[in-house]
Write an enzyme that holds these catalytic residues in place. Structure first.
Site, PDB file in Angstrom:
ATOM      1  N   VAL A  46       1.759  -9.738  10.574  1.00  0.00           N
ATOM      2  CA  VAL A  46       2.385  -8.499  10.103  1.00  0.00           C
ATOM      3  C   VAL A  46       2.926  -8.678   8.684  1.00  0.00           C
ATOM      4  O   VAL A  46       2.823  -7.775   7.851  1.00  0.00           O
ATOM      5  CB  VAL A  46       3.524  -8.055  11.056  1.00  0.00           C
ATOM      6  N   CYS A  47       3.466  -9.842   8.399  1.00  0.00           N
ATOM      7  CA  CYS A  47       4.133 -10.080   7.113  1.00  0.00           C
ATOM      8  C   CYS A  47       3.282  -9.756   5.882  1.00  0.00           C
ATOM      9  O   CYS A  47       3.780  -9.102   4.958  1.00  0.00           O
ATOM     10  CB  CYS A  47       4.652 -11.511   7.042  1.00  0.00           C
ATOM     11  N   PRO A  48       2.015 -10.170   5.814  1.00  0.00           N
ATOM     12  CA  PRO A  48       1.268  -9.844   4.599  1.00  0.00           C
ATOM     13  C   PRO A  48       1.090  -8.342   4.396  1.00  0.00           C
ATOM     14  O   PRO A  48       1.025  -7.868   3.264  1.00  0.00           O
ATOM     15  CB  PRO A  48      -0.079 -10.554   4.789  1.00  0.00           C
TER      16      PRO A  48
END
Length: 195
Positions: A46-48
């Protein structure tokens, strides 16, 4: 305990900006609005999507006088390696704002978002030009942030600060606001009240 209305914990830390190592001091951003967001870990899923969403919209933050700062408990070396990885392979590519390395985990601790396992929760703080936290959102790791909502919140905070009026639920730039006065607020409710 929430940090809203309190002075943002200050910090100095190593970071990656413009594909190079640098040092970041939160105090250097006094006089500007700051969006300080925490994410769990580099090279995850999810972070990118969040980091690149902020980067792709960086000009909209700049237009509002806002500096974006991303933070995780990874090292500056991990940040740089992730930026050097293409987006099509789960990497970031060049990011338009600094990614801070909270390798000691002190920043995440000071902001109250460090999990027992040593990574930060997904958290967003909006800090005003005086260094006071005006907005805080902390949530579970499995869902990404909405950049539109963060921009909307900045618009509302800046409008309220400039005009002294308050923003109703769902407010967006250009919509009606409320004069925070018992008599004057009735103007809004008579025109826009629930039916």
């Amino acid at each position: 305990m929430s940090l809203v209305t309190k002075s943002a914990p200050v910090f100095q830390a190593e970071a990656v900006a413009n594909m190079a190592f640098t040092n970041i001091n939160l105090e250097e951003y006094r006089g500007k609005w700051v969006v300080l967001f925490f994410y769990p870990l580099d090279f995850t899923f999810v972070c990118p999507t969040e980091i690149t969403a902020f980067s792709d919209r960086a000009a909209e933050f700049t237009e509002r006088g806002v500096q974006i700062l991303g933070v995780s408990t990874d090292s500056k070396f991990s940040h740089l390696a992730w930026e050097n990885q293409p987006r099509a392979e789960g990497g970031l590519g060049k990011i338009e704002y600094p990614l801070i390395a909270d390798f000691t985990k002190q920043i995440s601790t000071d902001y109250g978002v460090l999990l027992p396992g040593g990574m930060a929760l997904r958290a967003t703080f909006i800090i005003d030009p005086e260094g006071v936290v005006q907005y805080e959102l902390v949530h579970a790791l499995g869902i990404g942030r909405n950049v539109d909502e963060i921009l909307r919140s900045i618009d509302a905070l800046q409008f309220t600060r400039q005009h002294g009026e308050v923003c109703p639920a769902g407010w967006s730039k250009g919509a009606a606001t409320i004069v925070p006065d018992v008599a004057k607020s009735k103007d809004y409710f008579q025109k826009h009240g629930n039916k």
